[in-house]
Design a protein around this motif. Structure first.
Motif, PDB file in Angstrom:
ATOM      1  N   ASP A 116       0.864  -1.244  -0.074  1.00 41.60           N
ATOM      2  CA  ASP A 116       0.094   0.096  -0.090  1.00 41.60           C
ATOM      3  C   ASP A 116       0.885   1.115   0.074  1.00 41.60           C
ATOM      4  OD1 ASP A 116      -2.417  -0.988   0.134  1.00 41.60           O
ATOM      5  OD2 ASP A 116      -2.635  -1.360   2.149  1.00 41.60           O
ATOM      6  N   PRO A 117       0.264   2.480  -0.340  1.00 41.35           N
ATOM      7  CA  PRO A 117       1.260   3.638  -0.414  1.00 41.35           C
ATOM      8  C   PRO A 117       1.712   4.039   0.912  1.00 41.35           C
ATOM      9  CG  PRO A 117      -0.856   3.982  -1.748  1.00 41.35           C
ATOM     10  CD  PRO A 117      -0.991   2.668  -0.862  1.00 41.35           C
ATOM     11  N   ASP A 118       1.011   3.678   1.913  1.00 39.03           N
ATOM     12  CA  ASP A 118       1.402   4.089   3.393  1.00 39.03           C
ATOM     13  C   ASP A 118       2.399   2.956   3.917  1.00 39.03           C
ATOM     14  OD1 ASP A 118      -0.417   2.470   3.701  1.00 39.03           O
ATOM     15  OD2 ASP A 118      -1.677   3.676   5.029  1.00 39.03           O
ATOM     16  N   PHE A 119       2.519   1.966   3.387  1.00 37.90           N
ATOM     17  CA  PHE A 119       3.610   0.920   3.912  1.00 37.90           C
ATOM     18  C   PHE A 119       4.789   1.364   4.561  1.00 37.90           C
ATOM     19  CE2 PHE A 119       6.871  -2.435   3.578  1.00 37.90           C
ATOM     20  CZ  PHE A 119       6.320  -3.274   4.458  1.00 37.90           C
ATOM     21  N   ALA A 135       7.085   7.778  -2.009  1.00 39.67           N
ATOM     22  CA  ALA A 135       7.768   6.699  -2.683  1.00 39.67           C
ATOM     23  C   ALA A 135       6.900   5.875  -3.156  1.00 39.67           C
ATOM     24  CB  ALA A 135       8.886   6.140  -1.759  1.00 39.67           C
ATOM     25  N   LEU A 136       5.902   5.402  -2.403  1.00 35.04           N
ATOM     26  CA  LEU A 136       4.854   4.401  -3.052  1.00 35.04           C
ATOM     27  C   LEU A 136       3.555   4.967  -3.218  1.00 35.04           C
ATOM     28  CD1 LEU A 136       5.657   1.445  -0.555  1.00 35.04           C
ATOM     29  CD2 LEU A 136       6.641   1.728  -2.807  1.00 35.04           C
ATOM     30  N   ALA A 137       3.364   6.416  -3.238  1.00 33.51           N
ATOM     31  CA  ALA A 137       2.185   6.891  -3.479  1.00 33.51           C
ATOM     32  C   ALA A 137       2.165   6.976  -4.995  1.00 33.51           C
ATOM     33  CB  ALA A 137       2.084   8.630  -2.887  1.00 33.51           C
ATOM     34  N   ARG A 138       3.189   7.174  -5.791  1.00 37.54           N
ATOM     35  CA  ARG A 138       3.121   7.018  -7.026  1.00 37.54           C
ATOM     36  C   ARG A 138       2.606   5.607  -7.567  1.00 37.54           C
ATOM     37  NH1 ARG A 138       7.585   9.263 -11.528  1.00 37.54           N
ATOM     38  NH2 ARG A 138       7.130   7.905 -13.250  1.00 37.54           N
ATOM     39  N   PRO A 139       1.657   5.529  -8.305  1.00 40.76           N
ATOM     40  CA  PRO A 139       1.248   4.185  -8.917  1.00 40.76           C
ATOM     41  C   PRO A 139       1.932   3.194  -9.404  1.00 40.76           C
ATOM     42  CG  PRO A 139      -0.275   5.987  -9.690  1.00 40.76           C
ATOM     43  CD  PRO A 139       0.974   6.770  -9.126  1.00 40.76           C
ATOM     44  N   ASP A 140       3.215   3.640 -10.039  1.00 37.79           N
ATOM     45  CA  ASP A 140       4.197   2.769 -10.543  1.00 37.79           C
ATOM     46  C   ASP A 140       5.470   2.798  -9.788  1.00 37.79           C
ATOM     47  OD1 ASP A 140       5.144   5.134 -11.309  1.00 37.79           O
ATOM     48  OD2 ASP A 140       5.678   4.638 -13.401  1.00 37.79           O
ATOM     49  N   HIS A 167       6.656  -9.940 -17.831  1.00 38.74           N
ATOM     50  CA  HIS A 167       5.329 -10.494 -17.814  1.00 38.74           C
ATOM     51  C   HIS A 167       4.397  -9.558 -16.779  1.00 38.74           C
ATOM     52  CE1 HIS A 167       6.663 -13.797 -20.127  1.00 38.74           C
ATOM     53  NE2 HIS A 167       7.031 -14.340 -19.251  1.00 38.74           N
ATOM     54  N   GLY A 168       4.866  -8.258 -16.700  1.00 37.89           N
ATOM     55  CA  GLY A 168       4.007  -7.428 -15.621  1.00 37.89           C
ATOM     56  C   GLY A 168       4.388  -5.946 -16.065  1.00 37.89           C
ATOM     57  N   PRO A 169       4.229  -5.135 -14.881  1.00 39.27           N
ATOM     58  CA  PRO A 169       4.076  -3.618 -15.628  1.00 39.27           C
ATOM     59  C   PRO A 169       5.583  -2.930 -15.396  1.00 39.27           C
ATOM     60  CG  PRO A 169       3.651  -3.856 -13.087  1.00 39.27           C
ATOM     61  CD  PRO A 169       3.736  -5.265 -13.786  1.00 39.27           C
ATOM     62  N   ALA A 170       5.680  -1.719 -15.971  1.00 40.46           N
ATOM     63  CA  ALA A 170       7.084  -1.027 -15.609  1.00 40.46           C
ATOM     64  C   ALA A 170       6.964  -0.123 -14.577  1.00 40.46           C
ATOM     65  CB  ALA A 170       7.115  -0.326 -16.990  1.00 40.46           C
ATOM     66  N   LEU A 171       7.899  -0.272 -13.841  1.00 35.09           N
ATOM     67  CA  LEU A 171       8.147   0.527 -12.611  1.00 35.09           C
ATOM     68  C   LEU A 171       9.148   1.650 -12.482  1.00 35.09           C
ATOM     69  CD1 LEU A 171       8.124  -2.618 -10.079  1.00 35.09           C
ATOM     70  CD2 LEU A 171       6.059  -1.126 -10.779  1.00 35.09           C
ATOM     71  N   THR A 172       8.779   2.482 -11.827  1.00 34.31           N
ATOM     72  CA  THR A 172       9.795   3.839 -11.676  1.00 34.31           C
ATOM     73  C   THR A 172      10.370   3.784 -10.355  1.00 34.31           C
ATOM     74  OG1 THR A 172       8.571   5.074 -13.368  1.00 34.31           O
ATOM     75  CG2 THR A 172       9.995   6.156 -11.943  1.00 34.31           C
ATOM     76  N   VAL A 173      11.873   4.024 -10.122  1.00 36.54           N
ATOM     77  CA  VAL A 173      12.423   4.071  -9.148  1.00 36.54           C
ATOM     78  C   VAL A 173      12.152   5.278  -8.363  1.00 36.54           C
ATOM     79  CG1 VAL A 173      14.602   4.006  -7.962  1.00 36.54           C
ATOM     80  CG2 VAL A 173      14.203   2.424  -9.716  1.00 36.54           C
ATOM     81  N   THR A 174      11.582   5.237  -7.289  1.00 34.43           N
ATOM     82  CA  THR A 174      11.083   6.664  -6.475  1.00 34.43           C
ATOM     83  C   THR A 174      12.281   6.707  -5.235  1.00 34.43           C
ATOM     84  OG1 THR A 174       9.345   5.355  -5.455  1.00 34.43           O
ATOM     85  CG2 THR A 174       9.131   6.592  -7.308  1.00 34.43           C
ATOM     86  N   GLY A 175      12.944   5.522  -4.610  1.00 33.52           N
ATOM     87  CA  GLY A 175      13.631   5.497  -3.574  1.00 33.52           C
ATOM     88  C   GLY A 175      14.753   4.465  -3.619  1.00 33.52           C
ATOM     89  N   ALA A 189      13.161  -5.119  -3.220  1.00 31.39           N
ATOM     90  CA  ALA A 189      12.501  -3.925  -3.610  1.00 31.39           C
ATOM     91  C   ALA A 189      10.964  -4.082  -3.052  1.00 31.39           C
ATOM     92  CB  ALA A 189      12.171  -4.265  -5.206  1.00 31.39           C
ATOM     93  N   ILE A 190      10.504  -2.726  -2.803  1.00 29.30           N
ATOM     94  CA  ILE A 190       9.019  -2.523  -2.435  1.00 29.30           C
ATOM     95  C   ILE A 190       8.233  -1.760  -3.502  1.00 29.30           C
ATOM     96  CG2 ILE A 190       7.512  -1.779  -0.440  1.00 29.30           C
ATOM     97  CD1 ILE A 190       9.949  -1.580   1.256  1.00 29.30           C
ATOM     98  N   ALA A 191       7.383  -2.050  -3.878  1.00 24.23           N
ATOM     99  CA  ALA A 191       6.639  -1.699  -5.090  1.00 24.23           C
ATOM    100  C   ALA A 191       5.380  -1.191  -4.798  1.00 24.23           C
ATOM    101  CB  ALA A 191       6.742  -2.672  -6.400  1.00 24.23           C
ATOM    102  N   ALA A 192       4.902  -0.473  -5.433  1.00 22.49           N
ATOM    103  CA  ALA A 192       3.511   0.382  -5.280  1.00 22.49           C
ATOM    104  C   ALA A 192       2.378  -0.780  -5.759  1.00 22.49           C
ATOM    105  CB  ALA A 192       2.981   1.681  -5.928  1.00 22.49           C
ATOM    106  N   GLU A 193       1.681  -1.351  -4.976  1.00 26.59           N
ATOM    107  CA  GLU A 193       0.693  -2.407  -5.350  1.00 26.59           C
ATOM    108  C   GLU A 193      -0.074  -2.068  -6.505  1.00 26.59           C
ATOM    109  OE1 GLU A 193      -2.646  -5.090  -5.596  1.00 26.59           O
ATOM    110  OE2 GLU A 193      -2.919  -3.192  -4.844  1.00 26.59           O
ATOM    111  N   ALA A 194      -0.356  -0.811  -6.553  1.00 23.88           N
ATOM    112  CA  ALA A 194      -1.312  -0.197  -7.580  1.00 23.88           C
ATOM    113  C   ALA A 194      -0.893  -0.473  -9.011  1.00 23.88           C
ATOM    114  CB  ALA A 194      -1.710   1.188  -7.494  1.00 23.88           C
ATOM    115  N   ALA A 195       0.547  -0.654  -9.252  1.00 20.47           N
ATOM    116  CA  ALA A 195       1.165  -1.099 -10.570  1.00 20.47           C
ATOM    117  C   ALA A 195       0.589  -2.281 -11.092  1.00 20.47           C
ATOM    118  CB  ALA A 195       2.927  -0.892 -10.342  1.00 20.47           C
ATOM    119  N   ARG A 196       0.025  -3.101 -10.360  1.00 14.83           N
ATOM    120  CA  ARG A 196      -0.415  -4.399 -11.153  1.00 14.83           C
ATOM    121  C   ARG A 196      -1.641  -4.294 -11.718  1.00 14.83           C
ATOM    122  NH1 ARG A 196       0.319  -9.110  -6.350  1.00 14.83           N
ATOM    123  NH2 ARG A 196      -1.003  -7.428  -5.185  1.00 14.83           N
TER     124      ARG A 196
END
Length: 804
Positions: A116-119, A135-140, A167-175, A189-196
């Motif tokens: 989640d964004p507030d993890f 860092a995780l507020a951004r959807p990707d 076989h999944g989304p593209a992510l952007t390094v925010t931290g 790595a910790i990724a924003a769950e919304a990216a899925r």
């Protein structure tokens, strides 16, 4: 005067000083290394902000008196807690995953947390770069470890760069994460769950709370909130969202699902549940701590022994000091101070020894151990207090002995140390009792681990090659198995949902037919798995009732939803109320559908989990697919066959990136890592205890042989042979070792009896194990004694008579 006494004494008694220093250094080094390790293990996950208010909401599935403890929780639990439980200040979710991350077409398998964004506001793992709140507020957005950033981008700045998920989304390094300390969560790595996207929690269909997947929920309670009160309210909370089903839960009104609060600082060491990636072991810590204290005690006993044995050599010094006015308390302070100074020198030597022994110790405990925390926290007072405590404990009694000499008797040459000999004998007995007990523990733990890996499994694990995490695909699975079975060197192959040391667990409840031969009307708490028609032949299971599956019969596609046959284990047949295994054969049970499934046979119990657990009641539904492929290889050189099997498996599953390959005996061995580590601890520290005890015995023998040199010379003159003198001296020092056996054996038996009770299959405590440990200790002691006695006894009698 006192500040010069010790150096003079050191120079006059170099051998005994070195023995004392070596013993103290080894004992202190072992004690401090273990203290360092225990401190590091005990601080895992305690560095989070408000750690005392952080909890993981775990779940438990309860069916028919059986239960499965999970780290996971219902997918939509977080929102319900946020709205309905006022004591919950904040809540977040995370899901652990293995994915292929890459940049520039290079992919690497990594452990990723979808969060989640507030993890990072709750579990505030520190960042070197980036803002934890955003860092995780951004959807990707994704935050990565420094090591992963270097792997993907080299020395380039990773911030803002793109990471591809195969076989999944593209992510952007925010931290970028700061170097991670040990934690119950393992990730790079910790990724924003919304990216899925469509696979995210926001787009998931609502599911029953009993249908728990891989989501983990964490909460932070409000200041002053009682975790006990929140825990007490959870059953009613669960009942509102997942009403009890008596038919499934076991006949009462208890809910099939229950929730609990696991304190985050306790998870690593104390919470064991399905889904845990990493964890420590309290049992190993307790064993290490206890054994380290025993080793330190042996070192202190060594010092006390040799100091009291040497006391007579300083009697004249004590007499002269008393004649010139020294009081007894001054002498006690003087000699205790010498012991503290010697312990301080030993502590300095121990620090150097710790650095040398650190690689071996890390291998022993299976974790990196740094000396850096020693000057911090409670370890610094411990480091400073160790030489004082060791010096006082080891030196106070010898100081009392030394200060008790009377000047008149000393100057007349009649000084004695009343009771010192008895104290030395008691200490020698204690030292060897500890050594013998540790050796017995080593032998017994090793025997137990070897025993449980082979005994009572119900199948033959040798030459079983396992490939796990196959996508469940009936057509490809059937083709794969057929091709593998045709390979040279392959004796059998099978697909199943259960293999040794598999993480998966299952509990089922179902009604028995009206005309059943069972004493029950409903089966509850049966572990249900799938297997194909060749599973039991591949594993070498023994059929105890029924004829098994019809000859030549194979499951068809219809059996995936409506299996025609099933096989029970003996425990499952008993749990279902059948008096004899034969009574279950032919019963038609309604498991997953209205179409009944026939019991084709009952096999002997099969153990796929640790022997610490009782035999599970297993039910195998016969289907053609499964996520595990088991291959029985022919004996001999199996490398070529393994390579051929791997090539066949890789061809139909090019997208299966997380296949796990291992032999069954390797996976079974992994179930007993804790026991193997404890065996290594006992072996290492047991050897150390024997070495220290014999180091002390070496010094005592040297002193005794030196004092009896003239006696030995006289005996030689009157005709005694070297073996006669050897026997006389050896008996004096082997009596305490023999007595130590009588002390060690009952203590070791009781402790190991308690330890063995945790296993459903266990070895007997064979007398030979105790005799062997005692014989080893006695043999080493005799060799130690013989070194000095033979040297003195072999010297010319004239030289011995001139000694004094």
């Amino acid at each position: 005067m006192s500040m010069f006494t010790l150096p003079v004494f050191l120079r006059r008694h170099v051998l005994f000083t070195l023995l004392n220093l070596a013993g103290l250094a080894v004992g202190i080094a072992a004690f401090l290394l273990v203290s360092l390790y225990v401190a590091e293990e005990g601080t895992v996950d305690r560095g989070f902000a408000h750690a005392d208010r952080l909890y993981r909401v775990g779940s438990q599935l309860n069916v028919g008196g059986q239960s499965i403890k999970l780290t996971f929780s219902p997918d939509d639990l977080a929102e319900s807690l946020r709205q309905e439980v006022p004591e919950v200040e904040a809540v977040t979710r995370v899901e652990q995953d293995r994915v292929m991350l890459g940049a520039a077409t290079r992919y690497f398998e990594q452990r990723v947390l979808w969060a989640d964004p507030d993890f990072l506001r709750l579990l505030d793992y520190p960042l070197e770069r980036g803002d934890p709140a955003l860092a995780l507020a951004r959807p990707d957005g994704v935050v990565v470890t420094r090591e992963l950033a270097r792997t993907l981008f080299g020395d380039a700045d990773p911030m803002g760069r793109t990471i591809e998920v195969r076989h999944g989304p593209a992510l952007t390094v925010t931290g970028v994460l700061a170097p991670l300390r040990q934690s119950h969560l393992v990730f790079t790595a910790i990724a924003a769950e919304a990216a899925r996207g469509d696979k995210s929690w926001a787009h998931a269909k609502p599911r029953a709370w009993s249908d728990i997947s891989g989501v983990t929920t964490y909460v932070r309670l409000a200041p002053g909130a009682s975790a006990a009160a929140v825990g007490a309210a959870l059953p009613a909370f669960v009942n509102r969202h997942n009403p009890p089903n008596p038919d499934k839960a076991g006949g009462g009104m208890d809910n099939m699902v229950s929730l609990r609060l696991d304190p985050v600082p306790d998870i690593y060491l104390r919470v064991k549940a399905l889904g845990t990636v990493a964890g420590g072991d309290v049992g190993t810590l307790q064993v290490l701590g206890g054994v380290a204290l025993l080793i330190l005690g042996i070192a202190i006993a060594n010092y006390t022994n040799m100091a009291t044995a040497q006391a007579i050599t300083r009697a004249r010094e004590v007499g002269i000091r008393k004649l010139v006015g020294a009081r007894r308390r001054q002498l006690v302070a003087l000699f205790t101070g010498e012991a503290v100074l010697l312990a301080a020198i030993g502590t300095v030597a121990a620090l150097a020894l710790m650095e040398l022994a650190r690689p071996a110790f890390q291998g022993l405990v299976g974790r990196d151990v740094s000396l850096a925390p020693l000057p911090r926290g409670w370890l610094l007072p411990l480091l400073l207090a160790t030489p004082v405590l060791v010096g006082v404990l080891g030196g106070f009694y010898p100081a009392l002995v030394l200060s008790g000499y009377r000047p008149g008797e000393v100057l007349k040459g009649r000084a004695q140390a009343p009771g010192a000999g008895r104290v030395r004998a008691v200490l020698v007995v204690a030292q060897f009792a500890v050594s013998i007990a540790l050796m017995v523990a080593t032998f017994t733990v090793q025997r137990q681990v070897a025993h449980v890996q082979a005994a009572g499994l119900g199948y033959q694990p040798d030459s079983l090659y396992l490939i796990s995490n196959l996508p469940v695909d009936l057509a490809r699975a059937a083709t794969l198995k057929a091709e593998v079975a045709r390979l040279p060197g392959v004796r059998a192959a099978s697909l199943s949902s259960l293999v040794p040391a598999a993480e998966s667990e299952s509990l089922s409840s179902f009604d028995l037919p009206e005309n059943t031969r069972s004493t029950l009307r409903q089966a509850r708490g049966i572990a249900s798995f799938t297997a194909d028609q060749d599973f039991f032949a591949t594993y070498g299971a023994r059929l105890v009732a029924g004829k098994g599956l019809p000859a030549g019969w194979k499951p068809a596609e219809v059996d995936e939803d409506k299996p025609r046959y099933l096989i029970l284990t003996e425990t499952a047949a008993r749990r279902m109320g059948y008096a004899k295994p034969e009574d279950a054969v032919g019963e038609r049970l309604s498991i997953n559908s209205e179409d009944p499934t026939e019991v084709a046979g009952v096999v002997a119990d099969m153990r796929f989990q640790s022997a610490r657990r009782a035999d599970l009641p297993l039910m195998f539904l016969i289907k053609a697919s499964g996520e595990h492929l088991t291959v029985r290889l022919a004996a001999g050189d199996q490398r070529a066959t393994m390579a051929a099997v791997n090539a066949v498996v890789d061809k139909p599953y090019p997208d299966a990136e997380y296949l796990r390959r291992a032999f069954a005996d390797e996976r079974i061995e992994s179930l007993y890592q804790s026991e193997r580590r404890q065996a290594r601890v006992f072996a290492a520290f047991g050897g150390l205890a024997v070495a220290l005890a014999n180091m002390g015995l070496f010094g005592l023998t040297a002193l005794t042989a030196a004092r009896r040199t003239k006696e030995i010379g006289v005996r030689r003159v009157v005709g005694a042979k070297v073996p006669d003198i050897m026997g006389l001296m050896a008996w004096q020092f082997t009596r305490p070792v023999l007595l130590a056996n009588l002390v060690a054996w009952p203590v070791a038996w009781w402790a190991l009896h308690q330890w063995l009770l945790q296993f459903t299959v266990r070895v007997d405590q064979a007398p030979l194990t105790f005799l062997a440990a005692g014989a080893v200790a006695l043999a080493v002691a005799l060799v130690t004694v013989a070194v000095h006695v033979i040297r003195v006894a072999s010297a010319p009698p004239v030289a011995a008579l001139r000694y004094e």
